[in-house]
Design an enzyme around this catalytic site. Structure first.
Site, PDB file in Angstrom:
ATOM      1  N   TYR A  92       0.823  -1.213   0.000  1.00  0.00           N
ATOM      2  CA  TYR A  92       0.000   0.000   0.000  1.00  0.00           C
ATOM      3  C   TYR A  92       0.860   1.267   0.000  1.00  0.00           C
ATOM      4  O   TYR A  92       1.728   1.452   0.854  1.00  0.00           O
ATOM      5  CB  TYR A  92      -0.893  -0.007   1.242  1.00  0.00           C
ATOM      6  CG  TYR A  92      -2.038   0.968   1.240  1.00  0.00           C
ATOM      7  CD1 TYR A  92      -3.226   0.669   0.595  1.00  0.00           C
ATOM      8  CD2 TYR A  92      -1.957   2.178   1.928  1.00  0.00           C
ATOM      9  CE1 TYR A  92      -4.302   1.542   0.623  1.00  0.00           C
ATOM     10  CE2 TYR A  92      -3.020   3.057   1.974  1.00  0.00           C
ATOM     11  CZ  TYR A  92      -4.200   2.740   1.314  1.00  0.00           C
ATOM     12  OH  TYR A  92      -5.258   3.606   1.352  1.00  0.00           O
ATOM     13  N   SER A 187       1.422  -7.662   2.020  1.00  0.00           N
ATOM     14  CA  SER A 187       0.427  -6.692   2.472  1.00  0.00           C
ATOM     15  C   SER A 187      -0.589  -6.428   1.354  1.00  0.00           C
ATOM     16  O   SER A 187      -1.271  -7.348   0.911  1.00  0.00           O
ATOM     17  CB  SER A 187       1.117  -5.408   2.948  1.00  0.00           C
ATOM     18  OG  SER A 187       0.208  -4.578   3.616  1.00  0.00           O
ATOM     19  N   GLN A 188      -0.704  -5.192   0.853  1.00  0.00           N
ATOM     20  CA  GLN A 188      -1.601  -4.966  -0.285  1.00  0.00           C
ATOM     21  C   GLN A 188      -1.224  -5.880  -1.439  1.00  0.00           C
ATOM     22  O   GLN A 188      -2.087  -6.440  -2.119  1.00  0.00           O
ATOM     23  CB  GLN A 188      -1.533  -3.510  -0.740  1.00  0.00           C
ATOM     24  CG  GLN A 188      -2.338  -3.237  -2.006  1.00  0.00           C
ATOM     25  CD  GLN A 188      -2.181  -1.823  -2.509  1.00  0.00           C
ATOM     26  OE1 GLN A 188      -3.057  -0.993  -2.337  1.00  0.00           O
ATOM     27  NE2 GLN A 188      -1.044  -1.531  -3.143  1.00  0.00           N
ATOM     28  N   ASP A 273       0.498  -8.492  14.384  1.00  0.00           N
ATOM     29  CA  ASP A 273       0.241  -7.611  13.241  1.00  0.00           C
ATOM     30  C   ASP A 273      -1.076  -6.866  13.449  1.00  0.00           C
ATOM     31  O   ASP A 273      -2.164  -7.443  13.333  1.00  0.00           O
ATOM     32  CB  ASP A 273       0.201  -8.435  11.959  1.00  0.00           C
ATOM     33  CG  ASP A 273       0.141  -7.582  10.692  1.00  0.00           C
ATOM     34  OD1 ASP A 273      -0.105  -6.363  10.804  1.00  0.00           O
ATOM     35  OD2 ASP A 273       0.335  -8.144   9.601  1.00  0.00           O
ATOM     36  N   HIS A 303       3.630  -5.980  11.404  1.00  0.00           N
ATOM     37  CA  HIS A 303       3.334  -6.083   9.972  1.00  0.00           C
ATOM     38  C   HIS A 303       4.573  -6.341   9.119  1.00  0.00           C
ATOM     39  O   HIS A 303       4.439  -6.652   7.934  1.00  0.00           O
ATOM     40  CB  HIS A 303       2.611  -4.830   9.506  1.00  0.00           C
ATOM     41  CG  HIS A 303       1.934  -4.984   8.179  1.00  0.00           C
ATOM     42  ND1 HIS A 303       1.090  -6.037   7.888  1.00  0.00           N
ATOM     43  CD2 HIS A 303       2.003  -4.234   7.042  1.00  0.00           C
ATOM     44  CE1 HIS A 303       0.653  -5.917   6.648  1.00  0.00           C
ATOM     45  NE2 HIS A 303       1.200  -4.849   6.112  1.00  0.00           N
TER      46      HIS A 303
END
Length: 322
Positions: A92, A187-188, A273, A303
């Site tokens: 992201y 992640s994203q 996370d 994260h």
């Protein structure tokens, strides 16, 4: 922060309560069909980087709506035969970066295709170069609520479609073996990987790390960390719109793509996370349809997840597939 989500034994059994739209498959079939009416027009321009072990190509291809999307293709120097390809999606706010960055996968002897994320690339790393020319209704700053008024307008409809087209663009290069295509990201990028895993039926493997964009009903109420908090901030102002927002988000939930996943999969999660809570990751992992799957669990990480340790794990794991 210490562990805050469900205990590990409950995570291993956890199932999302996200309701799958009845027209989920029809929605995505129509979206991809409309996009494929535009010529893919994948172009690969050599870039002078000063590197001696890796060759880099500046890529442009037609994504959602025929919009130009950027990427990099990296190949081991001197490549003369088609190679397995790793198609990577970015976290992201980041973009494809600079051509000399991110050399791991080309260094393993594979082709590496990194897709720029439309409208992003200005929060960290070496930047991005892909615009998002589509407007939207009122939204909270960020990307999570752009076009949330309807699935047809939602930002990630464009991004997921771009990602499918990125696979097609990577496979179109003569030095890529289309039959040995891997999708991965963190992640994203992990959430986009899940979408691609559900929409592209013939990948040989996927590897989503600490994936975002999963189990929206739980994520939006469990964590107050961004980007999920963007949803709550939007609904704090747009009172009474919760059901409508979740109805839109259901078309983009990694859990529903996971139910259609056919490739072997290596997931990862971190039990501290707060950005992508472990229960939301397990929701997608437990829904992943292929039995050839495993998840790496990092007990005391946030994260950042497994970081370089997870990279090493992926390099070893992928030897069996590509």
């Amino acid at each position: 922060m210490a562990q805050f989500d469900l205990p590990l034994d409950e995570l291993q059994e956890y199932r999302s309560e996200s309701a799958e739209p009845e027209d989920f498959d029809a929605f995505w079939s129509k979206t991809l069909q409309e996009t494929r009416e535009h010529d893919l027009d994948a172009r690969f321009e050599p870039v002078e980087t000063g590197l001696t072990t890796v060759e880099v190509y500046d890529v442009t291809f037609a994504g959602f709506g025929g919009h130009p999307v950027k990427g990099w293709l990296r190949l081991p120097a001197g490549t003369s035969e088609p190679l397995p390809v790793v198609v990577e999606f970015i976290g992201y706010g980041g973009g494809r970066g600079l051509p000399h960055e991110n050399l791991l996968w080309a260094s393993t002897g594979r082709a590496h295709f990194a897709m720029d994320t439309r409208g992003q690339g200005s929060a960290w790393g070496g930047g991005g170069g892909t615009a998002d020319p589509v407007g939207n209704a009122p939204s909270y700053p960020g990307f999570m609520t752009r076009g949330i008024d309807a699935p047809e307008n939602y930002y990630y409809r464009r991004v997921y479609t771009d990602a499918v087209r990125a696979v097609e663009a990577a496979r179109s290069h003569p030095l890529v073996d289309p039959a040995r295509t891997v999708a991965l990201g963190s992640s994203q990028g992990g959430g986009i990987t899940l979408a691609v895993g559900g929409l592209v039926p013939d990948l040989v493997a996927i590897a989503p790390d600490v994936p975002f964009l999963c189990d929206f009903p739980r994520a939006a109420t469990l964590t107050d960390r961004h980007p999920y908090r963007e949803i709550g901030s939007y609904l704090k102002t747009h009172r009474g719109r919760t059901a409508d927002a979740l109805s839109t988000l259901a078309y983009f939930d990694g859990v529903h793509f996971a139910a259609r996943g056919r490739a072997p999969a290596l997931f990862s999660t971190a039990l501290e996370d707060q950005t992508c809570p472990p229960s939301t990751v397990f929701a997608a992992f437990n829904a992943w349809a292929n039995d050839d799957k495993k998840i790496e669990v990092y007990d005391f990480n946030d994260h950042e997840g497994g970081g370089p340790f997870q990279e090493a794990t992926k390099v070893g794991w992928l030897r069996s597939y590509a």
